[in-house]
Design a protein around this motif. Structure first.
Motif, mmCIF file in Angstrom:
data_model
loop_
_atom_site.group_PDB
_atom_site.id
_atom_site.type_symbol
_atom_site.label_atom_id
_atom_site.label_comp_id
_atom_site.label_asym_id
_atom_site.label_seq_id
_atom_site.Cartn_x
_atom_site.Cartn_y
_atom_site.Cartn_z
ATOM 1 N N LYS A 111 0.828 -1.215 0.000
ATOM 2 C CA LYS A 111 0.000 0.000 0.000
ATOM 3 C C LYS A 111 0.860 1.262 0.000
ATOM 4 O O LYS A 111 0.530 2.254 -0.646
ATOM 5 C CB LYS A 111 -0.932 -0.011 1.210
ATOM 6 N N GLN A 112 1.983 1.191 0.713
ATOM 7 C CA GLN A 112 2.879 2.343 0.768
ATOM 8 C C GLN A 112 3.577 2.559 -0.576
ATOM 9 O O GLN A 112 3.705 3.689 -1.043
ATOM 10 C CB GLN A 112 3.923 2.131 1.873
ATOM 11 N N LYS A 113 3.995 1.468 -1.206
ATOM 12 C CA LYS A 113 4.755 1.586 -2.462
ATOM 13 C C LYS A 113 3.848 1.776 -3.676
ATOM 14 O O LYS A 113 4.140 2.570 -4.562
ATOM 15 C CB LYS A 113 5.627 0.342 -2.652
ATOM 16 N N ASN A 114 2.738 1.041 -3.715
ATOM 17 C CA ASN A 114 1.881 1.039 -4.906
ATOM 18 C C ASN A 114 0.547 1.761 -4.723
ATOM 19 O O ASN A 114 -0.209 1.903 -5.686
ATOM 20 C CB ASN A 114 1.602 -0.407 -5.340
ATOM 21 N N GLY A 117 -3.303 -2.642 -2.236
ATOM 22 C CA GLY A 117 -2.889 -3.913 -1.661
ATOM 23 C C GLY A 117 -2.157 -4.797 -2.661
ATOM 24 O O GLY A 117 -2.192 -4.566 -3.872
ATOM 25 N N PHE A 118 -1.527 -5.843 -2.148
ATOM 26 C CA PHE A 118 -0.736 -6.741 -2.992
ATOM 27 C C PHE A 118 -1.592 -7.404 -4.062
ATOM 28 O O PHE A 118 -1.200 -7.474 -5.225
ATOM 29 C CB PHE A 118 -0.061 -7.808 -2.114
ATOM 30 N N LEU A 119 -2.760 -7.889 -3.688
ATOM 31 C CA LEU A 119 -3.622 -8.593 -4.647
ATOM 32 C C LEU A 119 -4.166 -7.679 -5.732
ATOM 33 O O LEU A 119 -4.456 -8.126 -6.838
ATOM 34 C CB LEU A 119 -4.778 -9.289 -3.918
ATOM 35 N N GLU A 120 -4.292 -6.382 -5.420
ATOM 36 C CA GLU A 120 -4.800 -5.421 -6.403
ATOM 37 C C GLU A 120 -3.687 -4.880 -7.295
ATOM 38 O O GLU A 120 -3.955 -4.217 -8.301
ATOM 39 C CB GLU A 120 -5.484 -4.237 -5.698
ATOM 40 N N SER A 121 -2.441 -5.150 -6.931
ATOM 41 C CA SER A 121 -1.300 -4.645 -7.704
ATOM 42 C C SER A 121 -1.104 -5.453 -8.977
ATOM 43 O O SER A 121 -1.507 -6.621 -9.056
ATOM 44 C CB SER A 121 -0.018 -4.708 -6.861
ATOM 45 N N THR A 122 -0.466 -4.836 -9.967
ATOM 46 C CA THR A 122 -0.169 -5.546 -11.218
ATOM 47 C C THR A 122 0.986 -6.514 -10.980
ATOM 48 O O THR A 122 1.748 -6.358 -10.010
ATOM 49 C CB THR A 122 0.237 -4.546 -12.317
ATOM 50 N N PRO A 123 1.158 -7.503 -11.841
ATOM 51 C CA PRO A 123 2.285 -8.419 -11.689
ATOM 52 C C PRO A 123 3.629 -7.692 -11.641
ATOM 53 O O PRO A 123 4.525 -8.080 -10.879
ATOM 54 C CB PRO A 123 2.188 -9.320 -12.930
ATOM 55 N N GLU A 124 3.770 -6.635 -12.445
ATOM 56 C CA GLU A 124 5.023 -5.876 -12.447
ATOM 57 C C GLU A 124 5.237 -5.182 -11.106
ATOM 58 O O GLU A 124 6.358 -5.182 -10.564
ATOM 59 C CB GLU A 124 5.010 -4.829 -13.567
ATOM 60 N N GLN A 125 4.181 -4.591 -10.538
ATOM 61 C CA GLN A 125 4.286 -3.927 -9.235
ATOM 62 C C GLN A 125 4.616 -4.930 -8.128
ATOM 63 O O GLN A 125 5.407 -4.639 -7.233
ATOM 64 C CB GLN A 125 2.976 -3.191 -8.910
ATOM 65 N N ARG A 126 4.016 -6.095 -8.213
ATOM 66 C CA ARG A 126 4.294 -7.141 -7.220
ATOM 67 C C ARG A 126 5.767 -7.544 -7.271
ATOM 68 O O ARG A 126 6.416 -7.695 -6.236
ATOM 69 C CB ARG A 126 3.428 -8.371 -7.486
ATOM 70 N N THR A 127 6.279 -7.710 -8.482
ATOM 71 C CA THR A 127 7.676 -8.126 -8.652
ATOM 72 C C THR A 127 8.633 -7.079 -8.106
ATOM 73 O O THR A 127 9.594 -7.409 -7.404
ATOM 74 C CB THR A 127 7.975 -8.403 -10.144
ATOM 75 N N VAL A 128 8.376 -5.806 -8.415
ATOM 76 C CA VAL A 128 9.230 -4.724 -7.921
ATOM 77 C C VAL A 128 9.219 -4.696 -6.394
ATOM 78 O O VAL A 128 10.254 -4.555 -5.746
ATOM 79 C CB VAL A 128 8.779 -3.363 -8.503
ATOM 80 N N LEU A 129 8.038 -4.852 -5.808
ATOM 81 C CA LEU A 129 7.913 -4.835 -4.347
ATOM 82 C C LEU A 129 8.686 -5.983 -3.719
ATOM 83 O O LEU A 129 9.476 -5.776 -2.782
ATOM 84 C CB LEU A 129 6.433 -4.931 -3.950
ATOM 85 N N LEU A 130 8.481 -7.194 -4.213
ATOM 86 C CA LEU A 130 9.149 -8.361 -3.623
ATOM 87 C C LEU A 130 10.650 -8.332 -3.858
ATOM 88 O O LEU A 130 11.426 -8.810 -3.020
ATOM 89 C CB LEU A 130 8.543 -9.664 -4.149
ATOM 90 N N THR A 131 11.085 -7.754 -4.963
ATOM 91 C CA THR A 131 12.516 -7.605 -5.213
ATOM 92 C C THR A 131 13.138 -6.677 -4.169
ATOM 93 O O THR A 131 14.229 -6.939 -3.645
ATOM 94 C CB THR A 131 12.774 -7.058 -6.631
ATOM 95 N N ALA A 132 12.432 -5.596 -3.843
ATOM 96 C CA ALA A 132 12.906 -4.659 -2.822
ATOM 97 C C ALA A 132 12.932 -5.323 -1.444
ATOM 98 O O ALA A 132 13.894 -5.150 -0.677
ATOM 99 C CB ALA A 132 12.017 -3.417 -2.795
#
Length: 200
Positions: A111-114, A117-132
């Protein structure tokens, strides 16, 4: 592949020891585990460690870590259900709490980054978040003392890898698997791009 081999391979992928590995190898018998009475056993059966929504959430996290490509991803192996069992049965109470709080922390980070929530984020946003988050846990692990708590994302990643590569899907689709190995061959030719063996 036996449990010890699987743990060793996941630990090598993660670059170190596996959180809860000593309990996995001792059949998940935590010394902190209370002696069950009939009442507590019944209560445990009624209330699962994770809700179905949390299991589905962890499947999505796992799918971002190991997405479907030419082979099925982590969701096909139902790594969320695997995590629920392993954390409940094999982690110390302190690590169980860190894991549960970690689900909330991951959602807050999304929510802070995108801004969602995680489930509402795009696959690209999820990947960037988990990489961080992966970079964060690696830096934390480098300076972590033995007494310091474990990082929740390290647990999530380890359990995703362990759950996937020891599942039927991971062993037979992502790895090469022979249910009954043939003769011993000490020098198997390797071609670039060949899948690793699930059996040895």
């Amino acid at each position: 592949m036996n449990r010890r081999d699987a743990l060793t391979r996941v630990a090598l992928i993660m670059g170190g020891t596996l959180i809860g590995g000593d309990y996995f190898l001792s059949s998940c018998s935590s010394p902190a585990e209370e002696k069950d009475t009939k009442a507590t056993t019944a209560a445990k059966k009624e209330k699962p460690f994770l809700s179905q929504d949390q299991v589905a959430y962890l499947n999505e996290v796992g799918e971002t870590i190991l997405p479907t490509t030419k082979t099925p991803g982590a969701k096909a192996a139902d790594v969320g259900s695997f995590m629920a069992v392993m954390v409940k049965d094999c982690y110390k109470p302190d690590d169980q709490q860190i894991f549960l709080e970690g689900i909330t922390k991951l959602e807050q980070a999304s929510k802070q980054k995108n801004g969602k929530g995680f489930l509402e984020s795009t696959p690209e946003q999820r990947t960037v978040l988990l990489t961080a988050l992966d970079a964060e846990q690696k830096n934390y692990s480098k300076t972590k003392t033995l007494e310091a708590p474990n990082h929740y994302f390290r647990m999530l990643k380890e359990l995703t890898l362990l759950g996937y590569f020891t599942s039927e899907v991971g062993s037979t689709k992502a790895l090469r698997y022979l249910p009954v190995p043939g003769k011993y061959d000490g020098c198997v030719p390797y071609k670039k791009g060949d899948r690793a063996w699930a059996t040895t």
